[in-house]
Write an enzyme that holds these catalytic residues in place. Structure first.
Site, PDB file in Angstrom:
ATOM      1  N   GLY A  54     -24.406 -28.991  -1.669  1.00  0.00           N
ATOM      2  CA  GLY A  54     -23.046 -29.656  -0.115  1.00  0.00           C
ATOM      3  C   GLY A  54     -24.094 -28.363   0.429  1.00  0.00           C
TER       4      GLY A  54
ATOM      5  N   ASN B 223     -22.658 -39.959  -5.686  1.00  0.00           N
ATOM      6  CA  ASN B 223     -20.863 -39.588  -6.626  1.00  0.00           C
ATOM      7  C   ASN B 223     -20.905 -39.538  -4.477  1.00  0.00           C
ATOM      8  OD1 ASN B 223     -19.286 -38.455  -7.190  1.00  0.00           O
ATOM      9  ND2 ASN B 223     -20.420 -36.227  -7.762  1.00  0.00           N
ATOM     10  N   TRP B 224     -19.735 -40.173  -4.826  1.00  0.00           N
ATOM     11  CA  TRP B 224     -18.958 -39.804  -3.596  1.00  0.00           C
ATOM     12  C   TRP B 224     -17.953 -38.640  -3.166  1.00  0.00           C
ATOM     13  CZ3 TRP B 224     -18.214 -46.093  -1.996  1.00  0.00           C
ATOM     14  CH2 TRP B 224     -19.070 -46.393  -1.837  1.00  0.00           C
ATOM     15  N   LYS B 225     -17.610 -38.583  -4.913  1.00  0.00           N
ATOM     16  CA  LYS B 225     -16.354 -37.295  -4.821  1.00  0.00           C
ATOM     17  C   LYS B 225     -15.080 -37.646  -4.150  1.00  0.00           C
ATOM     18  CE  LYS B 225     -20.080 -34.065  -4.840  1.00  0.00           C
ATOM     19  NZ  LYS B 225     -20.744 -32.417  -4.182  1.00  0.00           N
TER      20      LYS B 225
ATOM     21  N   GLY C  34     -25.142 -36.713  -3.524  1.00  0.00           N
ATOM     22  CA  GLY C  34     -23.396 -36.323  -3.401  1.00  0.00           C
ATOM     23  C   GLY C  34     -23.251 -36.711  -1.377  1.00  0.00           C
ATOM     24  N   GLY C  35     -23.313 -36.141  -1.047  1.00  0.00           N
ATOM     25  CA  GLY C  35     -23.519 -35.938   0.670  1.00  0.00           C
ATOM     26  C   GLY C  35     -23.918 -37.143   1.125  1.00  0.00           C
TER      27      GLY C  35
ATOM     28  N   GLU D 103     -27.700 -29.986 -12.135  1.00  0.00           N
ATOM     29  CA  GLU D 103     -27.246 -29.490 -10.512  1.00  0.00           C
ATOM     30  C   GLU D 103     -26.930 -27.798 -10.596  1.00  0.00           C
ATOM     31  OE1 GLU D 103     -25.289 -33.251  -9.424  1.00  0.00           O
ATOM     32  OE2 GLU D 103     -24.052 -32.399  -9.704  1.00  0.00           O
TER      33      GLU D 103
ATOM     34  N   HIS E  74     -18.508 -32.672 -13.905  1.00  0.00           N
ATOM     35  CA  HIS E  74     -19.484 -32.039 -12.308  1.00  0.00           C
ATOM     36  C   HIS E  74     -19.171 -30.657 -12.238  1.00  0.00           C
ATOM     37  CE1 HIS E  74     -20.209 -31.881  -8.878  1.00  0.00           C
ATOM     38  NE2 HIS E  74     -20.707 -32.591  -8.779  1.00  0.00           N
TER      39      HIS E  74
ATOM     40  N   SER F 125     -28.146 -31.130  -3.200  1.00  0.00           N
ATOM     41  CA  SER F 125     -28.946 -31.734  -2.180  1.00  0.00           C
ATOM     42  C   SER F 125     -30.076 -32.544  -1.357  1.00  0.00           C
ATOM     43  CB  SER F 125     -28.838 -30.231  -1.208  1.00  0.00           C
ATOM     44  OG  SER F 125     -27.683 -29.386  -0.921  1.00  0.00           O
TER      45      SER F 125
ATOM     46  N   GLU G  43     -17.693 -29.697 -10.273  1.00  0.00           N
ATOM     47  CA  GLU G  43     -16.472 -29.117  -9.910  1.00  0.00           C
ATOM     48  C   GLU G  43     -15.110 -29.611  -9.824  1.00  0.00           C
ATOM     49  OE1 GLU G  43     -17.485 -31.889  -6.185  1.00  0.00           O
ATOM     50  OE2 GLU G  43     -19.297 -30.928  -5.712  1.00  0.00           O
TER      51      GLU G  43
HETATM   52  P1  PGA Z   1     -25.260 -33.070  -2.656  1.00  0.00           P
HETATM   53  O1  PGA Z   1     -24.121 -33.376  -4.264  1.00  0.00           O
HETATM   54  O2  PGA Z   1     -25.981 -34.020  -2.845  1.00  0.00           O
HETATM   55  O3  PGA Z   1     -23.809 -33.126  -1.610  1.00  0.00           O
HETATM   56  O4  PGA Z   1     -25.398 -31.468  -2.984  1.00  0.00           O
HETATM   57  C1  PGA Z   1     -24.775 -33.592  -5.097  1.00  0.00           C
HETATM   58  C2  PGA Z   1     -23.241 -33.140  -6.435  1.00  0.00           C
HETATM   59  O5  PGA Z   1     -22.426 -32.845  -6.491  1.00  0.00           O
HETATM   60  O6  PGA Z   1     -23.390 -34.857  -7.266  1.00  0.00           O
END
Ligand code: PGA
Length: 250
Positions: free
Chosen positions: A172, A9-11, A234-235, A166, A94, A213, A96
């Site tokens: 993050g 997930n590149w956001k 994500g990251g 999650e 998600h 993470s 966010e």
């Molecule tokens: P993260 O994000 O791996 O950077 O913690 C995961 C996500 O929000 O899908």
């Protein structure tokens, strides 16, 4: 058995050019990894170019969101059938989007229905906040997210949906739920709720990812848990060592 599934997930990261340059760097190595489904979910603007760059590989493309109406006066939104020429998957709900853009269990439910109707595979997100975790309400909250999100979805449809658990406090932040904590909620809450809704046979077919993470160094012990079938990353999906992460997942 459930095929493991790692999705990036590149956001809101990478322009279309950056996205294509990145996947050209990693696609051959990813394509060679057997026994795992892989996808990247870039920002909308990069989706067509990414799909072209990944054509002929096993790496799929997903969107990070969509709207539930098919067309009309919804300024700024993107419909499922605009995604289907390029995408196999769509992330829905998600944390966010729930936190910053007013997504609710009800909109999640409508979006799951619209995605399924267009042939997209939803990756449905759930997870509790730090306060909820500390207050001991994780089970009831996450179970409620699943029940509301899946309202009216048939067992046949549910079997093909991917769920991503999650914990918001692990996204993050560098804080990962321990593999045992993740298993406890994914098995004891997410799959248990799906079993109540659909019975054991269907619930055993549904793939459930952990997210928060996930890195090359911790993915193996997460994937070793019996109910965890993959990761929403994500990251760590923005960097070339995502290849190592995927290798370590199988
Ligand atoms: P993260 O994000 O791996 O950077 O913690 C995961 C996500 O929000 O899908």
């Amino acid at each position: 058995m459930r095929t493991p599934f790692i999705a990036g997930n590149w956001k809101m990261n990478k322009t279309a050019d950056e996205a294509v340059a990145f996947v050209n760097q990693v696609k051959d190595a990813l394509n060679a990894i057997e026994g795992v489904d892989i996808a990247f979910c870039p920002p909308f603007m990069a989706i067509p170019a990414m799909a072209a760059a990944l054509k002929g590989t096993k790496v799929g493309v997903g969107a990070q969101n969509m709207y539930f109406e098919a067309s009309g006066a919804y300024t700024g939104e993107v419909a499922a059938n605009m995604l289907t020429p390029f995408c196999k998957y769509v992330i829905i709900g998600h944390s966010e989007r729930r936190q910053y853009f007013g997504e609710t269990d009800e909109t999640v439910n409508k979006k799951i229905n619209a995605a399924l109707a267009s042939g997209l595979i939803p990756i449905v997100c759930c997870g509790e906040s730090l306060q909820q975790n500390q207050a001991g309400v994780t089970h009831d909250f996450v179970s409620g997210q699943i029940r509301n999100g899946f309202a009216g979805i048939s067992a046949e449809e549910a079997a093909g949906i991917v769920v991503a658990y999650e914990p918001i406090w692990a996204i993050g932040t560098g804080l990962t739920a321990t593999a045992e904590q993740a298993q406890a909620i994914i098995g004891g809450t997410v799959r248990a709720t799906l079993t109540e809704l659909y019975g054991d046979e269907t619930a055993q077919q549904i793939r459930i990812q952990y997210g928060g993470s996930v890195k090359p160094s911790n993915v193996a012990e997460i994937m070793a848990q019996p109910d965890i079938d993959g990761a929403l990353v994500g990251g760590a999906s923005l960097k070339p060592d995502f290849v190592e992460l995927v290798k370590n997942s199988v």
